[in-house]
Each structure stands twice: as C-alpha cells, then as structure tokens.
Design a protein around this motif. Structure first.
Motif, PDB file in Angstrom:
ATOM      1  N   MET A 175      20.333  16.796  74.537  1.00  0.00           N
ATOM      2  CA  MET A 175      19.297  15.577  74.005  1.00  0.00           C
ATOM      3  C   MET A 175      19.946  14.825  73.609  1.00  0.00           C
ATOM      4  O   MET A 175      19.355  13.478  73.517  1.00  0.00           O
ATOM      5  CB  MET A 175      18.778  16.784  72.653  1.00  0.00           C
ATOM      6  N   LEU A 176      20.977  14.609  72.958  1.00  0.00           N
ATOM      7  CA  LEU A 176      21.898  13.562  72.519  1.00  0.00           C
ATOM      8  C   LEU A 176      21.974  12.440  73.323  1.00  0.00           C
ATOM      9  O   LEU A 176      21.968  11.268  73.074  1.00  0.00           O
ATOM     10  CB  LEU A 176      23.048  13.928  71.740  1.00  0.00           C
ATOM     11  N   VAL A 177      22.266  12.845  74.758  1.00  0.00           N
ATOM     12  CA  VAL A 177      22.444  11.717  75.697  1.00  0.00           C
ATOM     13  C   VAL A 177      21.119  11.137  76.270  1.00  0.00           C
ATOM     14  O   VAL A 177      21.294  10.248  76.642  1.00  0.00           O
ATOM     15  CB  VAL A 177      23.384  12.310  76.994  1.00  0.00           C
ATOM     16  N   ALA A 178      20.145  11.924  75.913  1.00  0.00           N
ATOM     17  CA  ALA A 178      18.688  11.476  76.470  1.00  0.00           C
ATOM     18  C   ALA A 178      18.382  10.445  75.362  1.00  0.00           C
ATOM     19  O   ALA A 178      18.673  10.419  74.328  1.00  0.00           O
ATOM     20  CB  ALA A 178      18.109  12.513  76.971  1.00  0.00           C
TER      21      ALA A 178
ATOM     22  N   ALA B  53      28.119   7.997  75.860  1.00  0.00           N
ATOM     23  CA  ALA B  53      27.197   8.883  75.954  1.00  0.00           C
ATOM     24  C   ALA B  53      26.581   9.225  74.551  1.00  0.00           C
ATOM     25  O   ALA B  53      25.576  10.152  74.363  1.00  0.00           O
ATOM     26  CB  ALA B  53      27.606  10.215  76.418  1.00  0.00           C
TER      27      ALA B  53
ATOM     28  N   ARG C 152      20.780   4.349  77.722  1.00  0.00           N
ATOM     29  CA  ARG C 152      20.938   5.831  77.945  1.00  0.00           C
ATOM     30  C   ARG C 152      20.022   6.481  79.322  1.00  0.00           C
ATOM     31  O   ARG C 152      20.608   7.310  80.032  1.00  0.00           O
ATOM     32  CB  ARG C 152      20.394   6.719  77.015  1.00  0.00           C
TER      33      ARG C 152
ATOM     34  N   TYR D 155      13.595  15.714  78.668  1.00  0.00           N
ATOM     35  CA  TYR D 155      14.336  14.925  77.572  1.00  0.00           C
ATOM     36  C   TYR D 155      14.087  13.373  77.930  1.00  0.00           C
ATOM     37  O   TYR D 155      14.212  12.750  77.004  1.00  0.00           O
ATOM     38  CB  TYR D 155      15.591  15.343  77.293  1.00  0.00           C
ATOM     39  N   TYR D 156      14.051  13.210  79.213  1.00  0.00           N
ATOM     40  CA  TYR D 156      14.008  11.777  79.755  1.00  0.00           C
ATOM     41  C   TYR D 156      12.341  11.539  79.840  1.00  0.00           C
ATOM     42  O   TYR D 156      12.290  10.257  80.282  1.00  0.00           O
ATOM     43  CB  TYR D 156      14.811  11.466  81.027  1.00  0.00           C
TER      44      TYR D 156
END
Ligand code: ATP
Ligand code: MG
Lengths: 315, 257
Positions: free
Chosen positions: B96-99, A52, A77, A105-106
C-alpha cells in the motif's frame, strides 16, 4: 524529455546515526537498462527505499519522470514498479489475489486487474499456481511473483533490488530474457545485483555506490575500457616442466597443470600462444579468471573485509 | 488519484479485510459464539434464576445487549490490530505504501473491515442469544447506529495499537489490561444503579458504559444515562482517534524508517 530518474544530493542518516547515503546525484535516462552496483551495505536498498517512500530521506531531492517524489508523489509512484530485495507479500493470500489487490491500490478496476494478472502470471510461468497461497511457492517462484506484482500497473520505471538472488541458472536466463523484452518495449529498468556478469549481460549504464557515495556512473563499454589487463586461467594437457619466458606477460603456476597469466589489453593473445607452442606446452582450455566487470569493480571498491566499516550492533 | 481510483483502492482493502476474517472464521466468528453460549448457560440460566429481574427485565434478557456489545468491541479491535500488525510484520503493508493510496483510504479500509467483523460477530452472537433469551428491538436505529459507531471507534483503536506494536505481545496488552476490564465494569452484567455511590461515580468515566447503555436502550428501552451522552462520547472519541491515527500514518510511525 524528463529523465526516468533524477537524484540530487540524496542523503539518509538512519535513526541510530548511521549515514547510509552521503549525497547521491545521478540521472537515469528514459529507456535505459541501468545497473546500480556496490558492496553489501553500500546504500543501494536505502536509495530504492527512498524512491518507494519506504525510507524517509534526510536530504536531497528525487524525481521520477520529472515528478518530485515529495510534492507530486501520487504521479511519481504511479510510474514506479518495485521489486524489493526481501519478500514482502502476504504469504496467506492466494497468488492471483496478491496481484489483483496490488492493482486495486493503484485504482485499477477489478476486472481489468484480473485480465492483467492473468497475462502476467502466464508470462512469468505462475498461472498454474494462481490459486495457491503464496507461502507454497518455491523461492524462485516467489521472486517471479514479486516481478509480476511490480508490473500490474504498467510502470514506466521498474526497479529491481537483487531480483535473481537465489534463482537457478535456467530461471535466471529466462528472467533476463523477460527483462530485456520489457525494456525493449520501453520500460526503463534499474537493477541491483551482486552477479556482475548479470549487469554486464543486461545493462547499458552502470553506477557504483560505495559507503553511501557514488564512485562511478558511466556506460558499460566505458567502464570495460578501463580494464588494463585481464587474467586468464589455462588448463594444460600435461604438467609443464619449464615455463616459457614471456616478456610483458606474467605467467604464474597455480598447480602442475594449471597456469594463470595476466595479459595487458594491448598485448592480445597471439604472442602468448605462440610462446606456449614453442615451449611445447599444450593448452586444453582457458577461461577468464574473473568476469571483466568484476575486475573493474574490484579495482574500484576492492578492499579486504576487515577494512570494511564494521556494522554497528549498538544504536 | 481521482475519486474513482480512491474508491477502487478502498473497496480493494475492504474486500481483502473481509475475506481475511471470513477465511479464518473458526478463529474469528465461532469463539465469541461459544463464549456467549457459556455466559447464558452459567449467568443467564443457573445464576440468573437466583438474581431475579434487573431494571425490570429477567436477568438473562438484561445481559443480552451487553454481551453483544462486548463481542462487537473485542472483535472489531482484534480484527484491525491483528490484520494491520500482520501487514507490518510480513511487510506487505509496503504494497500500500508504494502505491499512491491516500492515508485516509488505508485507514478507512481497515476500519471498515473491523466494523464488518464486529457486525458479523455481533449478529452471530445475537443468534446464539436468541436461543437462550428473548431478543427484543425497542429502537432499531439506535441499535444499528451504536453498533456501527462503537465498532468503528474500537477499530481505529486497534489500528493505533498496531502502529505502535513491535511484537505479538504488544497486540494483546491493551485488550487484556484495558479493554476487558472496562467492558466487564461497563455494565454488561449489571445496572450501575446497584453500585455504591463511589463506584457509580467512578463508572461514569468509563466510556464503554455509555455504549452498552445506549445499546441496551435500543433493545430493552431502559437506560441509566441520557442517550445523547452516549452518542456524543462515541463520536468525540472516534473523531479524536481518527485524527491521531491519520497523523501517525502521515508521520510514518512504525512504518517508514
Ligand atoms: N533501518 C535501518 N536502520 C539503521 N541502519 C540501517 C537500516 N537499514 C539499513 N541500514 C544500514 O545502512 C547501510 C546501507 O544499507 P542498504 O540496505 O542500503 O545496503 P545495500 O547496498 O542494499 O546492501 P546489500 O547489497 O547487502 O543489500 C548499511 O550499513 C545498513 O546496515
Ligand atoms: Mg540491499
């Protein structure tokens, strides 16, 4: 076809010098329902953290659906959905906004995100709480919120780090059904859990990590075949004076009306009951002493607590 | 991520940041209005009467630009430092970091949020000022540009502070020991012409002085130092801090273990 997940020689040494992963190599095929097991501190969350991108690995490589997590991280991701072990949402934010923001965020447009959020909140029984701040949810609801959040972008690989910790039995069953359903629809699932009956009920493949090393990685059936004997607990109608002598089966008295018997796999149970019958011992009920997977697990990683590596409290 | 997806991620962040400070407006927007009102009552009216005109303007009008700038600086900084530190502390920064959001989009989102907070509070304070003094506009573009650039600069500063912060004390250290002194000594309440030569020379090293000075020019048309110097300073400092903040994000300082 690329595997859902491939790890090659994954290593992690934390800044304090602790070696959490000591070269993990494994593959999870697409569509699998995979359990990653191991005692506390084995390195499960560290492995997941690396995938992750929350933990920086110190060695090795990893691919999610063939996309290198270092060089092709955007695509890697995009395919990954994560339910972390600890709650990590903004407790002041309303439930539905948490989902819509995560979708944002995606790069998912707000309107589509709202539709998707509504669908997921319905499926996970949180629709009635959609406008509540996340801090007002119960523990089980917070877990479900994290599952919903991990799915907003339709990941092909879903990794859940102890999703059912602290979840009541009924809810756990409904979470199992939900996970089975999305797995049947094609989502590859990797799950860590300390409830081995959960892994046994859900997963097709099992990997066991211990002290940062992979010590087992095989199909569940294969693993269970290794179980040479099972231990049963028998509850008797009345205290039995003499215990029958059963060649090959070790019978032990726990208390006046409870017995424990170890039965080798090939022996079966008929002979046991025949002998008990002859001795006039009436058995009211019986259960497995431990879940089957638990027995194999203990034989693989079982050791006394004081043999475990001590957790360092100095850096 | 393609350009459209990055744009969506950016607006998601901006919206979230804006809603955050608007939701807690009693803590974010009202206090600077109250403080400003007090400044006007005490310095503007009571003491200002005796001070007489400064740089050719009544004292209470002279302090308007400085007070607005002061609230812009404090609030843009505070917004980003507390929001981003909060995200680290509650760990929702991980969302945010995983995206696949690029780092500059994350930084840009937080900085835009900080600028908006600075501007909203700046306008609120201007409204309060209008009750007590005369609010004038000499060069509108200078006002807007200086307010936005200054808010941006201090938003990035707040972000960097949050990256390094390990606890709640760390987020009030810089505002208390650096920002507040520099602001008070940055010509909010006086023209540096009044200072003895040594202190005047020393003041010239205070970047906030130039921002207040340019902003005062935008309102009153008077200034101590050249206008271009103010823009060069704020743009250079802003660019340097932006680059630093991005490199911290890329290295995962304080974020990834
Ligand atoms: N940030 C960190 N700094 C130093 N050591 C760490 C850090 N995070 C984890 N560790 C150590 O790394 C080892 C592996 O931890 P990890 O969280 O991966 O275990 P786990 O298998 O998930 O355990 P559990 O079942 O208890 O969740 C542990 O010994 C832990 O103390
Ligand atoms: Mg863990």
């Amino acid at each position: 076809m690329a595997a859902a997940l491939r790890l090659e020689g994954l290593r992690k040494t934390y800044r304090n010098g602790h070696v959490a992963l000591d070269g993990i190599t494994m593959t999870v095929p697409e569509g699998d329902f995979f359990a990653l097991l191991g005692p506390n501190g084995a390195g499960k969350s560290t492995t997941i953290g690396i995938l992750a991108s929350l933990v920086v690995k110190t060695g090795g490589k990893a691919w999610i659906f063939g996309h290198d997590i270092d060089t092709d991280f955007a695509r890697a991701r995009r395919h990954l959905g994560l339910v972390p072990q600890e709650f990590n949402f903004n407790v002041w934010e309303p439930v539905v906004e948490i989902l819509i923001n995560q979708a944002g965020y995606y790069g998912i447009p707000r309107r589509r995100a709202a539709t998707r959020a509504e669908e997921l909140l319905h499926r996970l029984g949180l629709w009635g709480k959609r406008n509540q701040q996340a801090r007002n949810l119960s523990g089980g609801m917070k877990r479900r919120l994290m599952i919903a959040r991990s799915l907003v972008h339709d990941p092909r690989l879903l990794i859940l780090d102890e999703p059912t910790a602290g979840v009541d039995i009924e809810l756990r069953r409904s979470m199992w059904d939900f996970l089975r359903e999305i797995n049947a629809q094609g989502t590859t699932i990797i799950l860590t859990t300390h409830y081995l009956e959960e892994a046994e009920a859900l997963c097709r493949h099992i990997a066991i990590i211990d002290r940062g090393r992979l010590i087992e990685n095989t199909a569940l059936d294969r693993l269970l075949e290794r179980l040479h004997q099972e231990t049963f607990v028998l509850y008797l109608r009345e205290a039995a004076e003499d215990l029958p002598d059963l060649a090959g089966l070790r019978l032990r008295r726990v208390d006046a009306r409870t017995l424990e018997v170890e039965v080798p796999r090939e022996a079966g149970l008929n002979r046991l009951f025949a002998a008990l019958d002859d001795a006039g011992v009436q058995v009211l009920s019986m259960r497995n002493k431990a879940n089957r997977l638990e027995e194999v697990f203990m034989s693989l990683v079982g050791r006394e607590l004081d043999e475990r590596p001590a957790t360092k409290d100095t850096a | 991520m393609n350009a459209r997806e990055r744009w969506i991620a950016y607006w998601t962040l901006v919206l979230r940041e804006t809603l955050r400070f608007l939701r807690i407006w009693i803590q974010t927007v009202v206090p600077p209005m109250v403080t400003t009102a007090l400044y006007f009552v005490i310095f503007g009216n009571l003491i200002g009467e005796r001070v007489g005109p400064m740089a050719g303007h009544p004292y209470r009008d002279f302090i308007v630009p400085g007070l607005i700038m002061m609230s812009v600086i404090t609030n843009s900084y505070a917004n980003v430092v507390s929001s981003f530190f909060g995200a680290k502390y509650q760990r929702h920064v991980e969302e945010m970091l995983v995206a696949p959001v690029p780092h500059y989009v994350i930084l840009g989102g937080y900085v835009t949020g900080g600028i908006l907070r600075g501007l909203v509070v700046g306008l609120a304070v201007t409204a309060v000022a209008a009750v007590f003094a005369e609010v004038r506009v000499h060069a509108g573009w200078v006002l807007v540009a200086m307010a936005v650039l200054t808010a941006g600069l201090f938003s990035i500063g707040g972000f960097i502070n949050a990256v390094f912060a390990r606890n709640f004390d760390d987020i009030s250290l810089i505002p208390t020991f650096v920002l507040t002194p520099l602001t008070y000594l940055g010509g909010v309440f006086y023209s540096i012409d009044l200072l003895p030569p040594f202190w005047r020379e020393l003041s010239l090293f205070n970047p906030i002085l130039y921002m207040v000075d340019a902003f005062r020019y935008g309102m009153l048309g008077v200034h101590d130092s050249p206008l271009w110097a103010s823009f060069v300073i704020v743009l250079t400092a802003g660019t340097a801090l932006w680059v630093l903040a991005l490199s911290l994000l890329r290295r995962g300082v304080g974020l990834r273990s």
